[in-house]
Design an enzyme around this catalytic site. Structure first.
Site, PDB file in Angstrom:
ATOM      1  CG  HIS A  28      -2.730  -4.234  -8.735  1.00 24.37           C
ATOM      2  ND1 HIS A  28      -3.087  -5.477  -9.195  1.00 24.37           N
ATOM      3  CD2 HIS A  28      -2.867  -4.284  -7.383  1.00 24.37           C
ATOM      4  CE1 HIS A  28      -3.426  -6.248  -8.185  1.00 24.37           C
ATOM      5  NE2 HIS A  28      -3.305  -5.546  -7.062  1.00 24.37           N
ATOM      6  CD  GLN A  55      -2.684  -8.857   3.856  1.00 23.49           C
ATOM      7  OE1 GLN A  55      -1.790  -8.048   4.059  1.00 23.49           O
ATOM      8  NE2 GLN A  55      -3.621  -8.616   2.944  1.00 23.49           N
TER       9      GLN A  55
HETATM   10  O1  PAF Z   1      -4.690  -4.783  -0.650  1.00 16.28           O
HETATM   11  C1  PAF Z   1      -3.662  -5.503  -0.645  1.00 16.28           C
HETATM   12  O2  PAF Z   1      -3.186  -5.955  -1.694  1.00 16.28           O
HETATM   13  C2  PAF Z   1      -2.988  -5.813   0.666  1.00 16.28           C
HETATM   14  O3  PAF Z   1      -3.909  -5.951   1.694  1.00 16.28           O
HETATM   15  C3  PAF Z   1      -1.880  -4.812   1.046  1.00 16.28           C
HETATM   16  C4  PAF Z   1      -2.434  -3.408   1.239  1.00 16.28           C
HETATM   17  C5  PAF Z   1      -0.816  -4.782  -0.051  1.00 16.28           C
HETATM   18  C6  PAF Z   1      -1.220  -5.249   2.355  1.00 16.28           C
HETATM   19  O4  PAF Z   1      -0.665  -6.513   2.249  1.00 16.28           O
END
Ligand code: PAF
Length: 279
Positions: A28, A55
């Site tokens: 990140h 998700q």
């Molecule tokens: O890759 C992720 O961490 C997630 O899928 C995102 C892009 C933040 C969407 O919730």
């Protein structure tokens, strides 16, 4: 967030955006670095932390997804993030007076393959939340990690199809010294599973070696069977999918040659890991 973003827009201050689900690691932070490079010292870097419920299927790890807000805020401060946006579920999915939430963004082609087969509602949740975050943060540039290759490809498609005026950057996967792709979910691996998790990056290396040595394109089915056997020689490993495909269209490749992309999801015990690479 939107009020602030509109003020920056009116002052012509560019915004670089890194959407995350928190539990931040070096992968990140490399996205933050890239966002800063894009917008410069004069621009603003916004990182969102939101574990997006839409998700995750009911059977998945939403409730136990790792969280460490205080540690994340410290890491963001050290990395020079200007704003950490941490919305609540009620803000992201408003349901005033108990009215059911009902608007989603659906990409209907690329989302149906690979991750979309194993996790049928996953990408609807991702495109929906990313579209919402784009509308709140109003970035000029957004940076995603290449580890989620399919996700990044779908976001690019959504941005093109829905005319978001945003440049999408896909930054390289950051790996541990031994090759394991950095992931918040690596935390779930037991000491016995951790060394076996190298099977994913080793499979990519093995595929590259096969392609390098081959005089002509290799049948995808044969290579898939070989790599699946190699991965599953590790007792904790079970291959969910392993695919070869065109990196732009995600169309499956029947022959494997340089320029083909490979991606896989593998269960290590109960932990599902993904990885991918260009051959
Ligand atoms: O890759 C992720 O961490 C997630 O899928 C995102 C892009 C933040 C969407 O919730």
């Amino acid at each position: 967030m939107q009020r602030l973003a509109r003020r920056w827009q009116s002052e012509r201050i560019p915004v670089g955006f890194v959407p995350t689900m928190g539990y931040l690691h070096a992968g990140h932070l490399s996205l933050v670095k890239r966002a800063r490079k894009e917008v410069g010292a004069h621009g603003k870097v916004v990182l969102s932390i939101y574990v997006n419920p839409t998700q995750f299927a009911p059977t998945e790890d939403l409730a136990k997804y790792p969280r460490d807000l205080q540690g994340d805020l410290r890491r963001c401060r050290e990395a020079g993030v200007d704003v950490v946006f941490v919305p609540s579920d009620a803000e992201m999915y408003p349901q005033p007076a108990g009215e059911a939430y009902s608007t989603y963004v659906l990409e209907e082609n690329l989302s149906r393959r690979m991750e979309g087969v194993s996790r049928p509602i996953h990408f609807r949740g991702v495109t929906t939340v990313v579209a919402k975050l784009f509308n709140l943060v109003l970035p000029r540039v957004a940076v995603f990690g290449a580890k989620d290759f399919q996700q990044a490809t779908i976001i690019r498609r959504m941005v093109r199809d829905l005319h978001f005026p945003i440049k999408i950057i896909v930054a390289p996967t950051v790996r541990e010294n031994d090759g394991l792709a950095k992931s918040s979910r690596n935390k779930y691996l037991s000491p016995a599973e951790r060394p076996q998790a190298l099977a994913l990056s080793q499979a990519i290396q093995a595929a590259r070696e096969q392609v390098r040595q081959a005089a002509r394109p290799l049948p995808a089915a044969k290579l898939k069977a070989l790599l699946t056997r190699q991965i599953q020689a590790h007792p904790a490993a079970r291959v969910d999918y392993l695919e070869f495909f065109n990196p732009r269209t995600l169309e499956p490749a029947s022959q494997v040659a340089p320029g083909v992309q490979m991606a896989m999801a593998v269960f290590m015990g109960k932990t599902r890991l993904i990885d991918n690479g260009l051959l």
